[in-house]
Design an enzyme around this catalytic site. Structure first.
Site, PDB file in Angstrom:
ATOM      1  N   SER A 147     -30.704   0.644 -13.856  1.00 57.09           N
ATOM      2  CA  SER A 147     -29.395   0.457 -13.218  1.00 57.09           C
ATOM      3  C   SER A 147     -28.721   1.776 -12.872  1.00 57.09           C
ATOM      4  O   SER A 147     -27.811   1.800 -12.034  1.00 57.09           O
ATOM      5  CB  SER A 147     -28.488  -0.384 -14.120  1.00 57.09           C
ATOM      6  OG  SER A 147     -28.424   0.169 -15.421  1.00 57.09           O
ATOM      7  N   ASP A 397     -18.102  -0.482 -20.412  1.00 53.52           N
ATOM      8  CA  ASP A 397     -19.292   0.149 -19.824  1.00 53.52           C
ATOM      9  C   ASP A 397     -19.069   1.653 -19.841  1.00 53.52           C
ATOM     10  O   ASP A 397     -18.335   2.196 -19.010  1.00 53.52           O
ATOM     11  CB  ASP A 397     -19.515  -0.348 -18.393  1.00 53.52           C
ATOM     12  CG  ASP A 397     -20.764   0.258 -17.749  1.00 53.52           C
ATOM     13  OD1 ASP A 397     -21.395   1.142 -18.372  1.00 53.52           O
ATOM     14  OD2 ASP A 397     -21.106  -0.139 -16.621  1.00 53.52           O
ATOM     15  N   HIS A 400     -22.667   3.489 -17.047  1.00 54.40           N
ATOM     16  CA  HIS A 400     -22.673   3.627 -15.594  1.00 54.40           C
ATOM     17  C   HIS A 400     -21.418   4.385 -15.143  1.00 54.40           C
ATOM     18  O   HIS A 400     -20.552   4.698 -15.949  1.00 54.40           O
ATOM     19  CB  HIS A 400     -22.756   2.246 -14.935  1.00 54.40           C
ATOM     20  CG  HIS A 400     -23.958   1.472 -15.362  1.00 54.40           C
ATOM     21  ND1 HIS A 400     -23.934   0.547 -16.386  1.00 54.40           N
ATOM     22  CD2 HIS A 400     -25.237   1.508 -14.924  1.00 54.40           C
ATOM     23  CE1 HIS A 400     -25.143   0.031 -16.557  1.00 54.40           C
ATOM     24  NE2 HIS A 400     -25.958   0.611 -15.687  1.00 54.40           N
TER      25      HIS A 400
END
Length: 426
Positions: A147, A397, A400
């Protein structure tokens, strides 16, 4: 008494005109020698000051060493984040994954948008979407990995879309893990391939808590298209931190974090390196004998910034970068992941140079990513997480990157690396 002219009237005297001519001939070499010392000819000056060029980037500074002008190679991996009033190239973009769209999800502070990376010994130019598309006209680019690879790809698409529109021409798989976009203006194709190990693997599921990796075989989901690629960017790492069993052929090498299974614990650093080794060997075997050049870029490990539990308020709540002096050394694990990938790139780079077709390079972002704890979505991975007040438990998160955000810099460096590579071909 008549005067006597010793030069004219004496017997056997030398005529005055001839004497003056001899004197002039004798003085001419002396005058010429003096002139050469005091006022060197232009061509002599140019020969005495030769230029030794190490890199070809116009943004790279030079300095004088003796009589030689030496251009200094730019190390983009070390530097500091400095404030930048210009801000990002974009604020809205339709290719941003929902979980990284921090602005539309209600993140109130926007200071994280106004920093740029300043390497220690050179300048990193602002991303130029027009020049990037010209650089890769009629070429196919591929991002392969997890990702974070997708995160970098979507950053690139957003920056390029500020200059030229693109079309989604292919989409397949769960969460659109395999996609391709086309830029008609320059006939550029950019694809994303989901492959969190690069090698063949079976991801963990509801039935098994561990991944299964086959380190001797590359993942054909991306490798089958290798012949069509002009540039491939690999970005992997975080899936290697998870529980896994490792195979090489039919033999089990061991496992990582696998309680209850009768396998030897071997960790993941060597396995991570072995995956790159298998990947690079496959690329050289399949593309090493061809005529078309392939550029292989590895984006190094991007550190996470969790502070405490991942689902607790404030897991990554920093609002500005660390100073490089404040965080001089990487965390041990981040440093090992970075070093492992760079080592494998260095080995492959030598082998690729010998075959003169495949060119390997690392885009080393580990340190500059480490200094940006403020750039993650945090709780804004979901829209307006505090609409009903601050809750003690909230998903975060801290892996990311917000878009726009620090990861845009990854592509600025990628562009400069590729400019230098293509300059060397001219």
């Amino acid at each position: 008494m008549d005067t006597i002219n010793p030069l004219k009237d004496q017997p056997h005297s030398i005529p005055l005109r001839k004497l003056l001519l001899w004197a002039l001939c004798a003085l001419l070499p002396i005058i010429t020698f003096y002139h050469l010392i005091a006022f060197p000819f232009p061509h002599s000056l140019s020969q005495s000051k030769q230029s030794l060029v190490i890199t070809t980037s116009s943004s790279t500074p030079s300095k004088e060493i003796g009589n030689a002008s030496v251009e200094i190679s730019c190390d983009y991996s070390n530097g500091n984040w400095i404030q930048d009033k210009l801000g990002p190239l974009y604020t809205k973009c339709n290719t941003i994954k929902e979980g990284q769209n921090c602005i539309t999800h209600g993140r109130l502070d926007n200071d994280y948008l106004y920093w740029r990376w300043k390497p220690n010994n050179c300048q990193l130019p602002r991303f130029d979407p027009k020049k990037f598309l010209q650089l890769f006209k009629n070429k196919n680019l591929a991002f392969v990995g997890d990702s974070l690879a997708r995160n970098q790809l979507e950053s690139l698409l957003c920056m390029l879309s500020t200059y030229s529109p693109h079309d989604l021409v292919f989409s397949h798989g769960e969460e659109n893990k395999f996609r391709k976009w086309h830029f008609p203006s320059h006939n550029v194709n950019i694809s994303i391939y989901w492959s969190p190990f690069l090698v063949k693997g079976v991801e963990k599921s509801d039935k098994t808590y561990y991944n299964t990796l086959y380190l001797d075989s590359v993942d054909e989901k991306w490798a089958k298209d290798l012949g069509q690629m002009d540039l491939v960017v690999f970005s992997i790492g975080h899936w290697y931190l998870l529980s896994a069993i490792y195979f090489y052929g039919d033999k089990v090498l061991g496992c990582h974090s696998c309680p209850g299974l009768n396998y030897t614990e071997v960790g993941f650093y060597d396995v991570y390196g072995k995956a790159f080794e298998t990947t690079f060997k496959t690329i050289l075997d399949r593309r090493g004998g061809g005529k078309d050049k392939l550029d292989v870029i590895v984006t190094t490990f991007s550190p996470a910034h969790f502070e405490g539990e991942w689902d607790k308020y404030g897991a990554c709540s920093k609002t500005k970068p660390y100073d490089a002096k404040e965080k001089e050394k990487l965390e041990w694990m981040d440093a090992e992941m970075r070093e492992t990938s760079i080592k494998q790139v260095s080995i492959a780079k030598k082998e690729g140079h010998e075959k003169n077709v495949v060119r390997f390079e690392a885009v080393d972002v580990t340190k500059l990513a480490y200094l940006r704890p403020d750039g993650h979505p945090g709780p804004y991975m979901h829209p307006f997480p505090f609409a009903n007040g601050i809750q003690e438990r909230v998903q975060n998160d801290c892996v990311h990157w917000c878009l726009p955000g620090p990861i845009d810099t990854w592509n600025e460096i990628l562009m400069q690396v590729m400019i230098k590579k293509m300059d060397k071909l001219r």
